[in-house]
Write an enzyme that holds these catalytic residues in place. Sequence first.
Site, PDB file in Angstrom:
ATOM      1  N   ARG A 105      33.102  22.014 -11.836  1.00 41.52           N
ATOM      2  CA  ARG A 105      34.372  22.697 -12.061  1.00 41.52           C
ATOM      3  C   ARG A 105      35.189  21.959 -13.117  1.00 41.52           C
ATOM      4  NH1 ARG A 105      35.325  26.384  -7.751  1.00 41.52           N
ATOM      5  NH2 ARG A 105      33.886  26.043  -5.997  1.00 41.52           N
ATOM      6  N   LYS A 153      31.051  33.162  17.956  1.00 39.95           N
ATOM      7  CA  LYS A 153      31.213  33.766  16.634  1.00 39.95           C
ATOM      8  C   LYS A 153      30.089  34.766  16.355  1.00 39.95           C
ATOM      9  CE  LYS A 153      32.881  29.182  15.534  1.00 39.95           C
ATOM     10  NZ  LYS A 153      32.741  28.780  16.949  1.00 39.95           N
ATOM     11  N   HIS A 208      45.523  39.449  -1.135  1.00 33.74           N
ATOM     12  CA  HIS A 208      45.323  39.941  -2.499  1.00 33.74           C
ATOM     13  C   HIS A 208      45.798  41.385  -2.680  1.00 33.74           C
ATOM     14  CE1 HIS A 208      43.225  36.567  -4.369  1.00 33.74           C
ATOM     15  NE2 HIS A 208      42.731  36.340  -3.166  1.00 33.74           N
ATOM     16  N   LYS A 249      50.273  34.912  -4.799  1.00 31.93           N
ATOM     17  CA  LYS A 249      49.614  35.910  -5.641  1.00 31.93           C
ATOM     18  C   LYS A 249      50.681  36.841  -6.231  1.00 31.93           C
ATOM     19  CE  LYS A 249      45.725  34.255  -3.860  1.00 31.93           C
ATOM     20  NZ  LYS A 249      45.758  33.001  -3.108  1.00 31.93           N
TER      21      LYS A 249
END
Length: 403
Positions: free
Chosen positions: A21, A155, A216, A247
Amino acid sequence: MDALRTLEQKLEETKKLGRFREYLNLERSVVDKPWVVNHTSAGDQRINVWCSNDYLAMSHHPKVLLAATDALNRVGLGTCGARSISGTSVYHTELEHLLADAYHKEAALLFTTGFGANDATLSTLCNVIPNLIVYSDALNHASMIYGIRHGKAEKKIFRHNDVAHLAELLAEADPERPKLIAFESLYSMDGDFAPIEAMVELAEQYNAMTYLDEIHAAGIYGAQGLGYAEAKGLLDRITMIQGGFGKSYGSAGGYIAAPRSVVEGIRSWAPAFVFSTSSPAPVVAGALASFRYTMENDMQRKHLLAIIEHLKAGLRDARIPLVSEDSHILAIHVGDPFKNKAISKMLLDQYQIYVQPVNAPTVPAGTERLRVTPTAAHTIKDVDQFLVALTEVWQQVDSGRTE
């Protein structure tokens, strides 16, 4: 030291895989959006950003800036304490009341980050509700995965947006066991919406709670910009809604809107919440102003959605493949980490356009992509220039010319 040599070796392996990155040193400007200055060793470069989550460009909005600076001058910068000690300001309280009313929930709770909201809430629920089964979409955000993983609940992972698979898993469980379905409304790496109406119907059929991440979608969809659930008329049928201000709202922090027992439980039992210093009051004041403004005004989101449609049409004409055309998030499928980085670098070097490449492990290997997210600060002219640049670079990479 052997440990440090091991880290160096692993970093070299990461670089060879094209997964290292790298970050640009950017200086944003209130008056020059969506442009920024990229500070490099070779000099400064003015670039147009096409990968910001500041979807509505509210981080620069005069009302947001005024609210934040007014709060800064009134109360100072930090709260310098956890919420239970001295970290709850009048701004925190007002915003939580507004969020609860907007989402038709009994209460709301602010967190310093959206990641923290998901992690703290889901891990706590998984720990304190006996015999709970959690059903999680396979592509849920890392913050949701970590929260569920750190809890004690059983889960079950269902295939991405696969309602039939979710139904199978729900049908297998003891009807008396408590259940929670955790999913997102809009998946940020693919740009696709979840079939939230079908999932809510399943939850009601099997008496399951729902936890919906709207981070989002909030600000952009729905009559008041509350998110995809509002657009689908489902706010009252979802148990818990999570969102954030980093955002569309141009600030920082996360939140949940939920039944009072959930909110009071999280603020009492979640270590990540109880022992964290609260968000600075000026940041909360900016988020409050932005949230209120976007509920009352739709100019930014109408403009954003209009330029998105123009961009989608241009990408179709250029035969540049998208993972999904559902939303304002346009994931351009590249499928190779080195090509992905090459396209990003060529756009930056040749056209002063910044689109961050998204490689594994953020997305599965072989599905590398450019995540393109225009903002309300972009214009139709910006979109046309972007399309020309991307088409030319795409052709160069296809022909093997990446220098």
